[in-house]
Scaffold this active site. Sequence first.
Site, short mmCIF file in Angstrom:
data_model
loop_
_atom_site.label_atom_id
_atom_site.label_comp_id
_atom_site.label_asym_id
_atom_site.label_seq_id
_atom_site.Cartn_x
_atom_site.Cartn_y
_atom_site.Cartn_z
N ASP A 28 -4.47 -15.44 7.63
CA ASP A 28 -3.05 -15.70 7.34
C ASP A 28 -2.35 -16.52 8.43
O ASP A 28 -1.41 -17.25 8.15
CB ASP A 28 -2.29 -14.37 7.19
N ARG A 32 0.82 -1.21 0.00
CA ARG A 32 0.00 0.00 0.00
C ARG A 32 0.86 1.26 0.00
O ARG A 32 0.51 2.27 -0.61
CB ARG A 32 -0.94 -0.03 1.20
N LYS A 65 -6.72 -19.48 -1.15
CA LYS A 65 -5.46 -18.75 -0.90
C LYS A 65 -4.42 -19.25 -1.91
O LYS A 65 -4.76 -19.83 -2.93
CB LYS A 65 -5.01 -18.98 0.54
N SER A 118 -13.01 -8.15 3.40
CA SER A 118 -11.74 -8.29 2.68
C SER A 118 -11.04 -6.95 2.60
O SER A 118 -11.55 -5.98 2.03
CB SER A 118 -11.99 -8.82 1.27
#
Length: 676
Positions: free
Chosen positions: A342, A37, A369, A176
């Site tokens: 994760d 990001r 994933k 998400s």
Amino acid sequence: MTSGHGRPVLPETVLVAGGMPLGGELRVPGDKSISHRALIVGALGEGTSLLRGLSDGDDVRRTRDAVAALGAEVHDDGEVVTVTGGRSLLHAPLGPLDCGNSGTSMRLLAGVAAGLAGVTVLAGDASLSARPMDRVAAPLRAMGATVTGNGPRCLPPLAVTGGSLEGITWTPEVASAQVKSAVLLAGLFAAGETAVRERVRTRPHTEELLALAGADIEVTDEGAGRTVRVRASSLRPFDVVVPGDPSQAAFWVVAACVVPKSALRVRGVYAGETRTGFLSVLRRMGARVGLDGGAPGPAGAAANGRGAVAAGSSVGAVADVTAQWGPLSATVVDASEIPSLDEVPVLAVAAACAEGTTRFVGMGELRVKESDRLRAVARLVSAVGAVARIEGEDLVVEGVGDAGGTGGAGGVGGASGLHHFRFDSEGDHRMAMAAAVAALAAGPGESRIDGFGGVATSYPAFLAHLRHVGGHARVQLVAIDGPAGSGKSTVSRAIAERLGLDRLDTGAMYRAVAWAALERGIDPEDAPGVAELAHEAVIDPGPPDVVIDGVVVTSAIRTPEVNRAVSAVAANPSVRAALVERQRAWAVAHGGGVVEGRDIGTVVFPHADLKVFLTAAPEERARRRREEPSEGVARRDQLDSTRTASPLVQAADARLVDTTCRSVDEVIAEILSWLR
Ligand code: CDP
């Protein structure tokens, strides 16, 4: 270990040993999510942003290359990455953006592409090409972009045609952070307000960084959810220090909890609430984990006009995470605690070590994933000796731990029912690292993890860090011996490349000593003189270059003079002792590798995982060695095979490969088949 492009690569197969406590402290790579990001928001900022501590994984590199292809200027001096961006610089790229294995790159960049005039094609590797992009395509289409992909679930490659966008209010069906980010990024280009409502808060880094860059953005928390509103805005550049990645820290935290007598500190980790759910889960399991020095601070709190404090603000709260071994007991983990899921693979390893039955509720998203992680996690848990079941969308793990206290070999709370295993991560980085933690927990012995190379996507230094905290991991050691012209160099180079291992050409070391002797006027037959030189010289066998005492001799060691001198040098037992010691040290430093020479399988590494003895008909070998007269080659063979010190002979357990009239590919395939 580097690839042809100087990038680190990791071996495909790794052997991880258990039975040793872990201790000390370490820093994990910069947070992957924040790194992606920061690059993208930096590219949108009008000016130059400074980014420190970016993740060095392959995924983030994809985003970096992509923003450059979109027109931003990116420089990396090893410590600071600068991104010079701005709306006027950005444009649809000339060719497809290759997102590799990185779903984050693809989804976030789709949001940016929606705001750019023209067509942006986003492509990925085979695994990414099987991951659905429909949830990101739908809102971007609703805003006015055209997004096409394969089939109803919009599989990559994606073609995004941007244009004039209208703001929307979007409530993603499944929480998400990637979908939210794509919509917010597109919202920067849209008319009116764009809002994303999430029922469960997901990682907030896009909004944190947009705030840091001065975007017109508003964040409202409502219960467990959050609404983020953004309007078209001009972004300013910023300086940022990317904190450590909590999802990588989770591997060490769980490792400390499950490996008897361990204690670890992971420094400087992002500690925002949306990313540390795994710590709450571990606490419920009774783990001794803590956050140290975490000062919650909203991003950009101390903005100084450039959107950052002096040397770069950090994004959100940062803390050291500490963890200590102790008994664990089962719990129930809900998907909403770990929105990205994760950390589920490594938490499943903790559950395998715990006493009782842990249920992970609502894990369906794990199926899409980097691999079908739901199935893979169950496979790993079973491999290490616990019981795993998939019940609908839930994963159930029956642990083998003994929280009560009698313990087994591991002592109080030890998970003595675990055993070593062989596991194929199928290239999924998080599965490979979770498997390494399981192996560390499995007590004395060694596990084999295949498909380890994928770890380079997020954590290239993982093995180095594992060793740093006292774990033992090694890669395979392949010994390739044979006479001149038997194909050693070609074959070892190819095997090393295919296995992701480093290669050592020991002949180059003997040649370098011979070259230095000639250079310094020492007679190659002067045994003590050459021995002294060999013991004192600093030799870097490369690749890329062979260097002796600071002189690059890569081509100088292949001359007729050196060809003639080298056998005498190599017959000198004291020279051999000096070089063999360094060859063994090389293998320790590299954790194994492919080593070629004359005595590798017999003397240097008699316990190599695989020994190959290459040979070929004398005429064929002479033909391959056109640059060296055939009587020279024959003389060297004769001397090498008949000398008393480590003569060239086939080790009793070496596999003989005659390469006469066989293609390199054929020989490689045969050798690789023995390693499976
Ligand atoms: O290029 P070629 O395969 O003919 O030989 P090399 O691997 O470059 O090695 C040059 C010389 O170093 C050999 O002829 C041997 O005398 C010596 N050598 C050795 O004695 N032991 C090794 N492990 C490697 C090379």
